[in-house]
Enzyme design. Structure first.
Site, PDB file in Angstrom:
ATOM      1  CB  CYS A  90     -42.662  -4.904 -33.190  1.00 20.65           C
ATOM      2  SG  CYS A  90     -44.324  -4.203 -33.231  1.00 20.65           S
TER       3      CYS A  90
ATOM      4  CB  SER B 288      -5.165  12.445 -26.382  1.00 22.58           C
ATOM      5  OG  SER B 288      -5.445  12.729 -27.734  1.00 22.58           O
TER       6      SER B 288
ATOM      7  CE  LYS C  80      -4.492   5.212 -21.692  1.00 20.61           C
ATOM      8  NZ  LYS C  80      -5.385   5.737 -20.656  1.00 20.61           N
TER       9      LYS C  80
ATOM     10  CE  LYS D 227      -7.625   2.249 -22.420  1.00 22.79           C
ATOM     11  NZ  LYS D 227      -8.604   3.123 -23.061  1.00 22.79           N
TER      12      LYS D 227
ATOM     13  CE  LYS E 252       4.958   8.015 -23.062  1.00 22.68           C
ATOM     14  NZ  LYS E 252       5.279   8.863 -21.902  1.00 22.68           N
TER      15      LYS E 252
ATOM     16  CD  GLU F  84      12.236  13.014  15.179  1.00 22.68           C
ATOM     17  OE1 GLU F  84      13.139  13.841  14.962  1.00 22.68           O
ATOM     18  OE2 GLU F  84      11.693  12.902  16.302  1.00 22.68           O
TER      19      GLU F  84
ATOM     20  NE  ARG G 116      -5.078  14.723 -21.270  1.00 25.92           N
ATOM     21  CZ  ARG G 116      -4.032  14.053 -21.754  1.00 25.92           C
ATOM     22  NH1 ARG G 116      -3.397  14.507 -22.810  1.00 25.92           N
ATOM     23  NH2 ARG G 116      -3.634  12.940 -21.174  1.00 25.92           N
TER      24      ARG G 116
ATOM     25  CG  ASP H 234       3.696   8.373  10.417  1.00 31.18           C
ATOM     26  OD1 ASP H 234       4.621   8.297   9.572  1.00 31.18           O
ATOM     27  OD2 ASP H 234       2.590   7.816  10.267  1.00 31.18           O
TER      28      ASP H 234
ATOM     29  CD  GLU I 168      -3.145   9.920 -15.660  1.00 33.85           C
ATOM     30  OE1 GLU I 168      -4.314   9.580 -15.880  1.00 33.85           O
ATOM     31  OE2 GLU I 168      -2.404  10.436 -16.527  1.00 33.85           O
TER      32      GLU I 168
END
Length: 672
Positions: free
Chosen positions: A426, A81, A115, A314, A290, A34, A136, A32, A173
């Site tokens: 009730c 979407s 995802k 999902k 896809k 350098e 989006r 880092d 994303e």
């Protein structure tokens, strides 16, 4: 001067190379210190020669002035979407739909990706230089977040290599790795600042900062997954090859991308990713599948605002273990008694959960649950928390059995459980303050009488002060009485009186729905109104007559007869009839309407994106359709929007015709 320009260009090239190695490939070649030395050297040279500063210089990532607000960006190609599937059966149904539409029997090749659980963004490069970044938004219009995105070191300000199109829009994303998320929250706790609930919220909040200097301090990164606009250049006709081209240009692409041929390989990829999920270092909530061939994608086309050639598979809702501290019993609008577990707060799928539904007494018995037990909590559909199991070997000695009440916890009335029903209720009816409140909230709700400004807090005060006992009492309220409520001034009170006056003009269907008859939703109320046309005819109808109405079976018919036959309800309806009026529903004769929907029983399922569900129902009904809330053998047509679930599956099992929202819009247009 030429040597200065050459030195600056060499420094920029070197810094871009090391940024790519560090932030994209995670394989730094220099320490880092350098990197910092090279950056400082470039800054000093640019300070001496400000005329040589360019927008894509590594020094220009940080430091833009804070914005007053984000400007709107119109997406030249809409950011669509994805439809979702939640189990293997639903995925196989997607696979079959793709094959059927292509008229192919051989296994297709799919590109399978993670995802990511972050924020979708669009990156526009012109002649290789990043010129704009946008969220989006609603898919058509997003927000310009260019200044903030420029601070994300994983995103190149200039593309590398050859064959770069004149204009190309890369989509992907932005997300926050778990290690960075924990570090950000730890720092916030130390300083007494805001702690984010989950990495997605942290990423979204960081990306939408009006001050890019704040975004620059947040540990954000990026993976690309597709392309939108493409002008003045070509890309491969394979999705995975496009991703490899992005990678060659210096854009970050996830390593977990795989070509799978046939559904078995796709499901195997899904299972493997689900197994590896915990070790990825960032949040995902499924895999994206896809069709790899761009030619086949173009043949398949789109449904409303989602492609037919892709779906999001999902993962099941995430689960956590916690302890039950207490069980309380809530009373709903129809008197249903629902046990609710009060839990030791626990984070499940990124949200702190402290309550979970136990549904009914049967569920408590099935679980064998006691107060004090350690339980498994799941966020069903990532929304409603529920207890799904008890860890028996962790049961404490003092765990207490859960006793279902015999009397209503609100009004003290008897609780009864009808044979064949899981729900206990009730018996207090509108005598019960809890039922009274919920019934009144329903009566004034948007799709019922739609009393603008009559919120839950106002209803609760009206009941507690005993100003209102039933819906008819609402129309006896005066501005003077209303001003006695908390946070209700004379102007607000007068506006509410005007809203109540306006609500007196309604429709028969809305009126029936507003009454809150058990299991009579909007669609059933509309069908009852269209069939019987007035209260007199409806009151005279017996169970058999009611069963002739679409969407009305034996159970619903009994609820309608019992509700209208109850003396208290009769008095309330008579009082309402004196103040509320509606035109008699126009009789629609299906045979006289030139429409593909005329005389058809239609069910809507999933999320609609072009019309609201209410608009769709109204337009279908106007063209002679009978809109039902459930799928049965009597159903003629199912209209499936995004994320259509069990109704779509049942329709496919029964062989019922299914169309998408775009086709519905087309048919509505032809009929108008």
């Amino acid at each position: 001067m030429e040597s200065i320009i050459q030195q600056i260009n060499q420094l920029r090239t070197s810094l871009r190379h090391h940024e790519h190695l560090y932030h994209v490939l995670d394989a730094p070649e220099i320490p880092d210190a350098e990197y910092d030395r090279l950056m400082q050297q470039l800054r000093e040279l640019e300070a001496q020669h400000p005329e040589l500063i360019t927008n894509d210089s590594p020094t220009q990532r940080v430091g833009a002035a804070p914005l007053d607000a984000f400007e709107q960006v119109k997406h030249e190609v809409p950011m669509l979407s994805l439809d979702n599937v939640f189990d293997e059966e639903s995925y196989l149904a997607f696979d079959k739909r793709v094959h059927d539409r292509l008229k192919r029997a051989d296994p297709l090749t799919f590109c399978c990706e993670l995802k990511l659980d972050g924020l979708a963004v669009s990156l526009l490069y012109e002649d290789g230089e990043l010129v704009r970044a946008a969220t989006r938004g609603d898919g058509t219009t997003g927000e310009n977040i260019t200044a903030n995105v420029r601070t994300i070191r994983a995103i190149p300000l200039r593309l590398q290599g050859d064959n770069i199109p004149r204009r190309v829009e890369v989509r992907g994303e932005v997300f926050m790795p778990l290690a960075g998320f924990e570090q950000l929250n730890d720092e916030a706790r130390r300083k007494g600042g805001k702690v984010f609930a989950n990495p997605r919220n942290a990423a979204a909040g960081s990306l939408r900062q009006l001050d890019p200097r704040i975004t620059a301090k947040r540990p954000l990164t990026f993976f690309c997954y597709g392309v939108g606009l493409l002008e003045g250049g070509e890309l491969p006709r394979s999705h995975i090859q496009r991703l490899m081209q992005f990678k060659a240009w210096g854009l970050p692409v996830s390593e977990r991308v795989k070509l799978c041929t046939g559904s078995e390989q796709v499901i195997a990829f899904y299972r493997q990713v689900e197994q590896d999920r915990g070790g990825l270092g960032f949040d995902i909530d499924g895999v994206v599948i896809k069709v790899d061939s761009l030619d086949l994608q173009e043949q398949l086309g789109f449904v409303a605002r989602a492609p037919r050639w892709a779906t999001a598979f999902k993962f099941p809702a995430q689960e956590q273990i916690t302890q039950v501290r207490e069980v309380e019993f809530q009373v709903g609008r129809t008197g249903a008694i629902t046990p609710v577990a009060r839990l030791e707060p626990v984070q499940v799928a990124g949200v702190i959960v402290s309550n979970a539904t136990l549904h009914n007494a049967d569920e408590i018995e099935r679980l064998g649950l006691r107060i004090g037990d350690t339980v498994i909590v799941r966020r069903a559909g990532d929304v409603i928390p529920q207890v799904v199991g008890v860890v028996m070997d962790q049961r404490p000695q003092d765990a207490k059995e859960i006793t279902f009440p015999e009397h209503c916890p609100v009004c003290g009335s008897d609780i009864e459980r009808v044979e064949g029903e899981a729900v206990a209720r009730c018996t207090g009816g509108l005598f019960c303050a809890a039922q009274r409140k919920e019934a009144l909230k329903h009566f004034v709700s948007r799709r019922a009488l739609d009393v603008d400004g009559m919120g839950d807090k106002i209803i609760e005060q009206l009941v507690e002060k005993q100003y209102v006992e039933n819906p008819a009492d609402l129309f006896t309220l005066t501005a003077g009485k209303l001003t006695g409520l908390d946070r209700m001034g004379p102007k607000s009170a007068q506006n509410l009186i005007v809203a109540l006056e306006k609500a007196k003009q309604t429709t028969f269907a809305r009126f029936l729905y507003a009454l809150g008859i058990r299991e009579v939703g909007e669609a059933t109320a509309a069908n009852l109104a269209a069939h019987f046309r007035n209260l007199e005819n409806l009151r005279a109808a017996d169970i058999e007559a009611l069963k002739s109405v679409p969407d009305v079976g034996e159970v619903v018919a009994k609820h309608v007869v019992n509700f209208l036959g109850e003396e208290h309800n009769q008095k309330v309806i008579e009082a309402l009839e004196k103040v509320i009026t509606w035109p008699e529903p126009q009789q629609i004769i299906a045979e006289e309407i030139d429409s593909p929907f005329a005389g058809k029983t239609v069910v809507l399922t999933g999320s609609l994106t072009i019309l609201s569900r209410d608009e769709a129902k109204d337009r279908l009904a106007a063209l002679g359709a009978k809109v039902s809330g459930s799928v049965s053998k009597k159903t003629d047509l199912v209209i499936a929007g995004e994320a259509a679930g069990s109704k779509l599956v049942k329709a496919q099992e029964l062989g019922i015709t299914v169309i998408d929202e775009a086709e519905m819009i087309r048919l509505l247009g032809e009929s108008s």
